[in-house]
Design an enzyme around this catalytic site. Structure first.
Site, mmCIF file in Angstrom:
data_model
loop_
_atom_site.group_PDB
_atom_site.id
_atom_site.type_symbol
_atom_site.label_atom_id
_atom_site.label_comp_id
_atom_site.label_asym_id
_atom_site.label_seq_id
_atom_site.Cartn_x
_atom_site.Cartn_y
_atom_site.Cartn_z
ATOM 1 N N ASP A 385 82.602 32.644 69.445
ATOM 2 C CA ASP A 385 82.712 33.569 68.170
ATOM 3 C C ASP A 385 82.360 34.832 68.233
ATOM 4 O O ASP A 385 81.855 35.260 69.382
ATOM 5 C CB ASP A 385 81.766 32.659 67.232
ATOM 6 C CG ASP A 385 81.926 33.175 65.711
ATOM 7 O OD1 ASP A 385 83.064 33.535 65.659
ATOM 8 O OD2 ASP A 385 80.761 33.350 65.010
ATOM 9 N N LYS A 516 83.590 53.824 46.392
ATOM 10 C CA LYS A 516 83.767 53.664 47.696
ATOM 11 C C LYS A 516 84.306 52.113 47.788
ATOM 12 O O LYS A 516 84.079 51.243 47.083
ATOM 13 C CB LYS A 516 82.523 53.746 48.449
ATOM 14 C CG LYS A 516 81.372 52.641 48.205
ATOM 15 C CD LYS A 516 80.300 52.592 48.919
ATOM 16 C CE LYS A 516 79.274 51.426 48.655
ATOM 17 N NZ LYS A 516 78.204 51.354 49.497
ATOM 18 N N ASP A 722 77.420 29.996 66.036
ATOM 19 C CA ASP A 722 76.328 30.069 65.205
ATOM 20 C C ASP A 722 76.258 29.379 63.782
ATOM 21 O O ASP A 722 75.355 29.235 63.152
ATOM 22 C CB ASP A 722 75.442 31.336 65.348
ATOM 23 C CG ASP A 722 76.184 32.335 64.574
ATOM 24 O OD1 ASP A 722 77.550 31.955 64.190
ATOM 25 O OD2 ASP A 722 75.937 33.480 64.283
ATOM 26 N N ASP A 726 81.464 26.540 62.937
ATOM 27 C CA ASP A 726 81.604 26.153 64.305
ATOM 28 C C ASP A 726 81.373 24.625 64.661
ATOM 29 O O ASP A 726 81.860 24.542 65.829
ATOM 30 C CB ASP A 726 80.741 27.236 64.917
ATOM 31 C CG ASP A 726 81.035 28.823 64.883
ATOM 32 O OD1 ASP A 726 82.046 29.142 64.787
ATOM 33 O OD2 ASP A 726 80.038 29.435 64.735
#
Length: 1114
Positions: A385, A516, A722, A726
């Protein structure tokens, strides 16, 4: 790769993946099935319906006054629904585990042999009484072996237990109208829970009140950006993973606070249901376990065959009519062949290695996991990952672009020549810093300490912007108070921008709007851009410059944020103006584009060097991430993961269209997750043929599919990760590696190995340790079985020549379980023979074109022989009887032997070279030394080889005469000397003792001979393991004790009259063994050199500039 593939090529390529297609559920896309199928519907309900369904009460306007459940009601629901914990997998009882350890093939053979000895007692107690010791020792050894293995397994599980805390330990909940803290396990449906920034969500919650709440779902859904979560009074109609009003168990609150009602607990939560996906994936048995199992079966089969053959030979020759003695003799053969101490040695070796790896921050959950990481199971591919594994998940401002000029926020030699160093006085920079500082929602843990020392509570992007802006604002808190907010719209995933309107005076008014967000969204709202303090209309030339700057930033792996401002005219927007989000009463167009800010999530320290080291070790490293392909590729290029061209980069270099670039021209590939579901078998082959692979925008199911596809090609796959997303891939992989600090509980449970410090570089330590433990295991086995030849051949001579028995069954056991056990264990502390020797060797099961084609040809044969339904073409599974008959008939087919004898580059734990050395080379030298010493000792005691044969042959003559017993008649040798029965017994005791000691002494030299692979068996690396000498000393003490202690002669034989001068004979043969080991090194040097990984052009084995910059600041 070929430039075009024929139909036959594609059919062959698809064959290897046939079994994966059969596993997919019908009519369901594998990518979304699990997430779409979760049983959560409460997010669709309005507040009133929710309260009715859950039988609870809350106040959405003033959440703190919500009464919540009563203690009695909560207790009743807890007993009804069960605790809020994930169900751990079922475990075997201690007795069952010990039974499994006891039922190994070696132990079964020992127990059967021991029981046979006791059966003989029942047949003839007086004559067979000495066998009482042998039978007891055999059975005791079996139970002791099992006990050692069981103890180590229990100890390994105990180490892991402390790591698996599956849910947060406590949470804030309203009970009886009061806000209290309770264990998270006591939460029930209908509970009112308060979550704040930094909390882990204790269960699945529906929000009914939220204040600027953002949640990090990256460990569950893979979304790298924190998601805003809101209360929705009418509910939402989205999927659960997209619902804005739903918080998932174990996700992290990164900003704000919220009140929610518990709708799912324990196994019924989203994380619990995804954990079920993990549970459904069957873990694979370790290749080491399978190899040792095969070796045990092979040795056991050979031992049984030899024992039966020797029994038949013995009962027809030496032991005519004496079945009980023949059985004892056959047991001796069995004991000689079976290395009884091997299971204990393997278990203890792995256990010692596991402790040593834990000291290097690598926790191994099961003993086979120790070697899985290294050469011992040929890890050929590591899928990792990106976020949090390769990178720090810490955003840092790197570049700013404003007024058509590029600025660097830190010193870097990667920027172009026209990039200027950031300065606050430069045109446009003050506005950019103001937008970063004032358009923000971060909070601090403390405000009474200097800005640099504060912990920022917020998402990584805003944290990076505030850290940057804070450097250039002397009084950050004062600046915030100086410009209070009049109105704001927080960032969300649908808008992809954040707006704030502040009291910041300018020439035409009092209010200023700062915007933004995603560059394409911000630019769409702008009509002008800022250059040298002036607003200039946006032109095509500006857009081209903007595209170039955006591409420059994104292609370096940076996250890009755009900034804009609008100076609000006072005649329209005064102090009394009422801004409103709902009816769009706020300025949304005609902004002035201020510039772009890029933020880098820097690679962790040592990642680049770690990946380079792994690649030089022959391990293919690929990135599997949820990030954007361009960002993923850019990061991959920084950390040695991609060095060559992709189709896109080669197209850009050469000006050729992508369609005209062939597969064999490139060595790197970046695959988008959207394409994975439609890939065919031959396309998977093309992808895995590349040395540099990146998968981007992947889902958990995609990661699982990638692992399965790689394994189908013969790869031994490691996966690092993690997050919960996964965990299915971690479980399916041959080696799952989870992070300890940032890792989710489910990922830790699915993994075989946990990196305690979250440092990817620790993987390299694990690989080196794993490879070394494989070498040490191989040395230990090679050493242990070397004594089989000098144990078995004397038994053969005893029957065929015949000769007096050179080695009794009990002495064989003393060898196998005495000094051998001490010395074999000492190999666990062996250090590498050369500094980088092991880490430059190919994996022992390399995956190449030949190995893949061999797998596919076999798969294609299987596919064509499968029975199929004539209508649906679905595979009809054969019955168990049919499968058994197929296996039974297999050895009688030509194809079986072609496959068995097919040339392979695999290096197994016990291979032909090891067996050749142990049985034919070292074994024969040991036998020669032992038998030479045997004849010399007998000769000194008056027996020539001819005398020995004549004395032993008298046993089968008529009348039968038994020599070498205390009551034996005198024996007249070839020189006419008369030798009494007592002297015969002493001579036999000396001869058996010297055979025993000869094997021990030559094995002492063998300790160093088995280590000689890259270098000669001398030097510090060979003799530097002091535990070897400790084992030798322990073995020597045991040998002296047995041979020279008169009371033990009743059981073991032996003689105090054996002169130490006879030891010089095996010493001479030991030196001969070292000479042969040196010659062997020279003979094998060329083949070892060929298996070394060649240098990789362009590999960067030094820290990244970004890493160096980060380290200098801390």
């Amino acid at each position: 790769m070929k430039r075009e593939m024929t139909k036959e090529d594609k059919e062959l390529a698809d064959a290897g993946y046939e079994h994966l297609k059969q596993q997919k559920p019908q009519g369901q896309k594998e990518g979304d099935g699990k997430l779409d199928g979760v049983d959560i519907h409460e997010h669709k309900l309005g507040f009133q319906e929710l309260q009715t369904e859950l039988d609870t009460t809350f106040d959405a306007k003033d959440p703190s006054t919500s009464p919540g459940l009563s203690s009695e009601e909560a207790k009743a629901r807890l007993s009804r629904d069960g605790p809020n914990i994930l169900t751990p997998p079922k475990k075997k009882s201690a007795l069952r585990k010990y039974y499994d350890c006891l039922m190994s093939m070696f132990n079964i053979l020992l127990i059967i042999a021991g029981v046979l000895e006791y059966i003989l007692l029942g047949v003839d107690f007086k004559d067979n009484f000495p066998n009482t010791y042998l039978g007891g020792i055999l059975i005791g050894v079996a139970f002791l072996n099992a006990l050692i293995e069981f103890y180590q397994l229990q100890k390994s599980e105990a180490i892991l237990a402390s790591f698996l805390a599956m849910i947060p330990p406590s949470c804030r909940v309203v009970r009886d109208g009061a806000l209290i803290t309770v264990p998270a396990a006591d939460l029930v449906k209908g509970d009112i829970v308060l979550v704040r920034s930094g909390d882990k969500t204790p269960a699945d919650l529906i929000l009914f009140a939220a204040s600027d709440l953002k949640v990090d779902n990256s460990s569950l859904t893979g979304e790298s950006e924190p998601q805003e979560r809101l209360a929705r009074p009418a509910g939402v109609e989205h999927r659960p993973v997209e619902a804005e009003n739903l918080l998932f168990n174990s996700t992290l609150i990164v900003n704000g606070e919220g009140w929610g009602v518990v709708v799912r607990t324990g196994d019924h939560t989203m994380i619990g249901q995804i954990a079920a996906l993990t549970g459904n994936e069957t873990g694979k048995k370790s290749p080491l376990a399978m190899e040792i199992g095969r070796f045990v079966m092979m040795v056991s089969a050979i031992a049984i065959v030899f024992a039966v053959v020797f029994f038949i030979v013995g009962i027809t020759t030496v032991y005519q009519g004496r079945g009980e003695q023949t059985v004892t003799f056959a047991v001796s053969i069995l004991v000689a062949f079976v290395p009884e101490g091997l299971p204990s040695v393997v278990t203890l070796l792995l256990s010692i290695a596991a402790k040593r790896m834990a000291a290097q921050n690598v926790l191994v959950k099961d003993l086979q996991g120790v070697e899985t990481l290294g050469k011992s199971t040929s890890l050929t591919l590591l899928a990792t990952d990106k976020t949090g594994t390769l990178t720090r998940n810490q955003m840092t401002v790197t570049n700013l672009w404003s007024g058509l000029r590029m600025f660097s926020a830190f010193q870097s030699n990667n920027d172009s020549e026209d990039t200027q160093t950031f300065a606050l006085e430069a045109p446009g920079m003050r506005e950019m810093v103001d937008i970063a500082a004032l358009n923000s929602h971060v909070k601090f843990d403390k405000t009474d300490i200097p800005f640099e020392q504060r912990k920022i509570l917020g998402d990584a992007t805003e944290t990076g912007l505030i850290r940057f802006a804070g450097k250039y604002i002397s009084d950050y808190d004062g600046y915030q108070k100086q410009h209070p907010k009049a109105f704001e719209i927080p960032f969300n995933s649908s808008n992809k921008w954040a707006l704030v309107i502040l009291e910041k005076p300018h020439k035409t008014g009092l209010l200023t709007a700062y915007l933004k967000g995603a560059p394409e969204r911000i630019l769409a709202k702008c009509s002008t851009y800022l250059k040298d303090g002036k607003e200039i209309p946006i032109t095509d030339d500006f857009r081209a410059a903007y595209d170039e700057a955006y591409d420059y930033m994104a292609s370096r792996g940076h996250r890009v944020i755009a900034c804009a401002q609008k100076l609000l005219p006072g005649e329209i927007y005064d102090h009394d103006y009422e801004f409103s989000k709902n009816d769009a009463k706020y300025p949304s167009i005609e902004y002035c584009f201020c510039g772009l800010i890029s933020l880098e999530d820097p690679p962790k320290h040592g990642v680049r060097e770690a990946i380079g080291t792994l690649r030089l070790a022959g391990i293919k490293v690929m990135m599997v991430t949820g990030d954007h392909p361009k960002t993923a590729e850019a990061i991959a290029r920084k950390i040695n993961l991609i060095l060559g061209d992709t189709k896109e980069s080669l197209s850009k270099k050469t000006g050729r269209p992508i369609e005209e670039i062939y597969e064999d021209e490139i060595d790197a590939v970046v695959i988008h997750g959207d394409d994975i579901d439609s890939l065919q078998g031959w396309q998977w082959d093309q992808i895995f043929a590349k040395n540099e692979i990146v998968f981007a925008r992947t889902s958990p199911q995609h990661k699982l599919e990638i692992v399965k596809r790689a394994q189908a090609l013969g790869h031994i796959v490691g996966v690092t990760g993690d997050g919960v997303n996964d965990s299915p891939a971690l479980k399916k992989a041959d080696l799952g590696i989870a992070m300890n600090i940032s890792g989710s509980d489910v990922s830790k449970e699915a993994a075989n190995m946990i990196l305690l410090d979250d440092n990817f570089a620790s993987t390299v330590k694990g690989v080196a340790e794993g490879r070394q433990i494989f070498v040490n295991l191989k040395r230990s086995i090679q050493y242990t079985i070397s004594h089989s030849t000098p144990e078995v051949i004397p038994q053969l001579l005893y029957v065929v020549v015949p000769l007096p028995l050179p080695l009794s069954a009990i002495l064989i056991l003393v060898i196998d379980l005495g000094f051998e056990l001490f010395v074999a264990l000492s190999f666990a502390w062996d250090k590498p023979e050369t500094k980088d020797g092991l880490m430059r060797m190919l994996p022992r099961r390399p995956v190449n074109d030949r190995s893949i084609m061999s797998l596919k040809r076999r798969a294609l044969r299987r596919t064509k022989t499968l029975l199929r339904d004539p209508e649906t073409q679905e595979v009809i599974q054969p019955s168990k009887f049919s499968q058994f008959m197929t296996k039974l008939n297999a050895p009688f087919t030509r194809q079986f032997w072609e496959d068995a004898l097919e040339r392979s580059e695999d290096e197994t734990l016990v291979d032909g070279k090891l067996l050749s050395y142990a049985y034919l080379e070292a074994g024969m030298i040991e036998f020669a030394g032992a038998i030479a010493a045997y004849f010399v000792v007998f000769f000194k005691n008056g027996f020539t080889p001819g005398d020995l044969r004549r004395a032993q042959s008298a046993l089968t003559e008529v009348p039968s005469i038994a020599y070498f017993q205390k009551d034996s008649p005198d024996f007249i040798n070839s020189r006419g000397q008369r030798i009494s029965g007592d002297k015969q017994v002493d001579a036999l005791g000396q001869a058996q003792s010297i055979v025993y000691l000869s094997i021990f002494i030559i094995q002492c030299f063998n300790v160093f001979a088995v280590k000689a692979k890259f270098r000669f068996p001398f030097g510090k690396s060979i003799v530097g393991n002091y535990y070897n000498f400790a084992g030798i000393i322990a073995g020597a003490c045991l040998g002296m004790f047995i041979v020279y202690t008169p009371p033990l002669h009743v059981v073991f034989g032996g003689s105090v009259h054996l002169s130490p001068l006879y030891w010089l004979i095996p010493v001479g043969f030991g030196v001969l063994l070292l000479v042969w080991a040196s010659i062997r090194v020279l003979l094998m040097r060329k083949s070892i050199e060929q298996s070394r990984v060649k240098d990789i052009k362009g590999l960067m084995m030094f820290p990244t500039m970004r890493t160096m910059s980060m380290r200098s600041k801390h």
